[in-house]
Design a protein around this motif. Structure first.
Motif, mmCIF file in Angstrom:
data_model
loop_
_atom_site.group_PDB
_atom_site.id
_atom_site.type_symbol
_atom_site.label_atom_id
_atom_site.label_comp_id
_atom_site.label_asym_id
_atom_site.label_seq_id
_atom_site.Cartn_x
_atom_site.Cartn_y
_atom_site.Cartn_z
ATOM 1 N N SER A 1 0.826 -1.210 0.000
ATOM 2 C CA SER A 1 0.000 0.000 0.000
ATOM 3 C C SER A 1 0.859 1.259 0.000
ATOM 4 N N GLY B 1 1.249 4.206 -2.855
ATOM 5 C CA GLY B 1 1.190 5.637 -2.568
ATOM 6 C C GLY B 1 2.373 6.383 -3.145
ATOM 7 N N ARG C 1 1.769 6.703 -6.839
ATOM 8 C CA ARG C 1 0.723 7.694 -7.139
ATOM 9 C C ARG C 1 1.266 9.121 -7.044
ATOM 10 N N GLU C 2 2.235 9.321 -6.134
ATOM 11 C CA GLU C 2 2.812 10.651 -5.947
ATOM 12 C C GLU C 2 3.917 10.958 -6.947
ATOM 13 N N ALA D 1 -6.049 3.225 -7.882
ATOM 14 C CA ALA D 1 -5.026 4.234 -8.175
ATOM 15 C C ALA D 1 -5.152 4.615 -9.636
#
Length: 298
Positions: free
Chosen positions: A222, A226, A229-230, A245
Motif C-alpha cells: 500500500s 502511494g 501515485r505521488e 489508483a
C-alpha cells in the motif's frame, strides 16, 4: 493419566505465545496463574513440557508430542460446540484470516464484507502482515500465501493466479518522458520492496526489470502504491490494485508481465470443522471472483 481440557488450553496458549505473558493476554489470566497451571500439568504428565529461557518458553520433546494431541482435543471441542449449536445454515463464531497486505487491503475487505452480509453472526478478522503468517502459533485460523509452505501439518489449496505490471503515474511520465523500452529505465527512480525485508522469493521483482536498487522502498504494498501515485518513479504493481489508483498507467506491458498465485493455507485438522471449511470455501471463491473483477477493470 487424566488430562484436564482447561490445562491443555493453557498449554496451547503458552506453546503458541512462547511466554506466560502472551498466553495470559489470550486467556485473560494473570501470567503467574498461567505459570502455576503449566507446572501442575508438567507434574501430571511427569515431564517438563517447556524449556524456560530469557527468550521465552520453548517446547521440549515431550511438549512437542503433547502439542499434536492438544490440538486434536481443541478441534474436537470446537466440532462439539458447533454440533450442539445446531445446523441453521448460518455461520457464527470468530475466524481470523492472515494475509499479505496487498491482498488484505485490496481484496479481502470486499470478500469478507460479502461473507458477513450472508452470515451476520460470523466475526471475521483480517490480519495484514508484511511477512509469512505463522499458523502454528495461531496468529490466524486461515492464511493467504503467495507461495505454498513446504513444511507443517497443513492443507494448501491454490486459489487463483494474479498479474502484475510495471506502472508509473501519468504526471511522472509527462514530466520525465515516456518509457518505451527497457533501456529507458536506466537512471529512473524505482519504487519497490526494501530488499532485505522481502519475506517471499515470489515478491522479488527487481530482476524482472533489470534494476539493481530501489530508490523508494517499503515493506508495504500500500505504501509503495502511494509512492507511485505521488510520482516517485516506476514500480511493479498488482493489476487488482490499479482500480484504486486511477492515475497510474501500465508501461512496457509486453516486456514486463508477471504472474503470481495466491494459496489458502490452514491446519489439516481444521478441515473437519464445518465453520472453517465453509469460510475457506467462500474465501476461495470470493477471492478468485474479486481478482477477476478488478483485473477486468484495468
Amino acid at each position: 493419566m487424566d488430562l484436564d481440557w482447561d490445562d491443555l488450553r493453557i498449554f496451547l496458549a503458552v506453546a503458541r505465545g512462547e511466554s506466560l505473558s502472551a498466553a495470559g493476554r489470550v486467556l485473560k489470566r494473570d501470567p503467574a496463574t498461567v505459570g502455576r497451571r503449566v507446572s501442575r500439568l508438567e507434574e501430571v504428565v511427569g515431564a517438563p513440557l517447556f524449556a524456560r529461557s530469557p527468550q521465552g518458553y520453548g517446547l521440549t520433546d515431550a511438549g512437542q508430542r503433547l502439542l499434536a494431541h492438544a490440538e486434536e482435543a481443541e478441534q474436537a471441542v470446537t466440532r462439539g460446540a458447533e454440533a450442539l449449536a445446531g445446523t441453521t445454515g448460518g455461520l457464527s463464531g470468530q475466524v481470523r484470516i492472515g494475509a499479505p497486505d496487498g491482498c488484505a487491503n485490496f481484496l479481502l475487505p470486499q470478500v469478507c464484507a460479502q461473507i458477513a452480509a450472508e452470515h451476520p453472526e460470523i466475526e471475521l478478522q483480517i490480519v495484514a502482515l508484511p511477512r509469512v503468517i505463522n499458523l502454528s502459533k495461531r496468529e490466524a485460523d486461515l492464511a493467504i500465501a503467495v507461495s505454498p509452505p513446504a513444511t507443517g501439518r497443513l492443507t494448501v489449496q491454490k486459489i487463483t493466479d494474479y498479474h502484475l505490471h510495471l506502472v508509473a503515474a501519468r504526471l511522472y511520465l509527462k514530466e520525465h518522458g515516456p518509457v518505451e523500452t527497457l533501456a529507458d529505465l536506466e537512471g529512473r527512480p524505482i519504487v519497490g520492496y526494501i530488499p532485505d525485508m522481502i519475506f517471499d522469493k515470489e515478491l522479488d521483482y527487481l530482476s524482472e526489470i533489470g534494476a539493481d536498487r530501489v530508490t523508494l522502498g517499503s515493506n508495504s504494498v500500500s505504501v509503495q502504491l502511494g509512492m507511485l501515485r505521488e510520482g516517485g518513479g516506476l514500480g511493479i504493481a498488482h493489476d487488482f490494485a490499479l482500480p484504486f489508483a486511477r492515475n497510474l498507467r501500465k508501461v512496457l506491458t509486453d516486456e514486463v508481465s508477471l504472474t503470481r498465485s495466491f494459496y489458502l493455507v490452514r491446519h489439516a485438522g481444521d478441515a473437519r470443522i464445518e465453520r472453517m471449511s465453509r469460510v475457506a470455501d467462500m474465501l476461495m471463491s470470493g477471492l478468485k471472483a474479486e481478482v477477476a473483477r478488478l483485473e477486468g477493470l484495468t
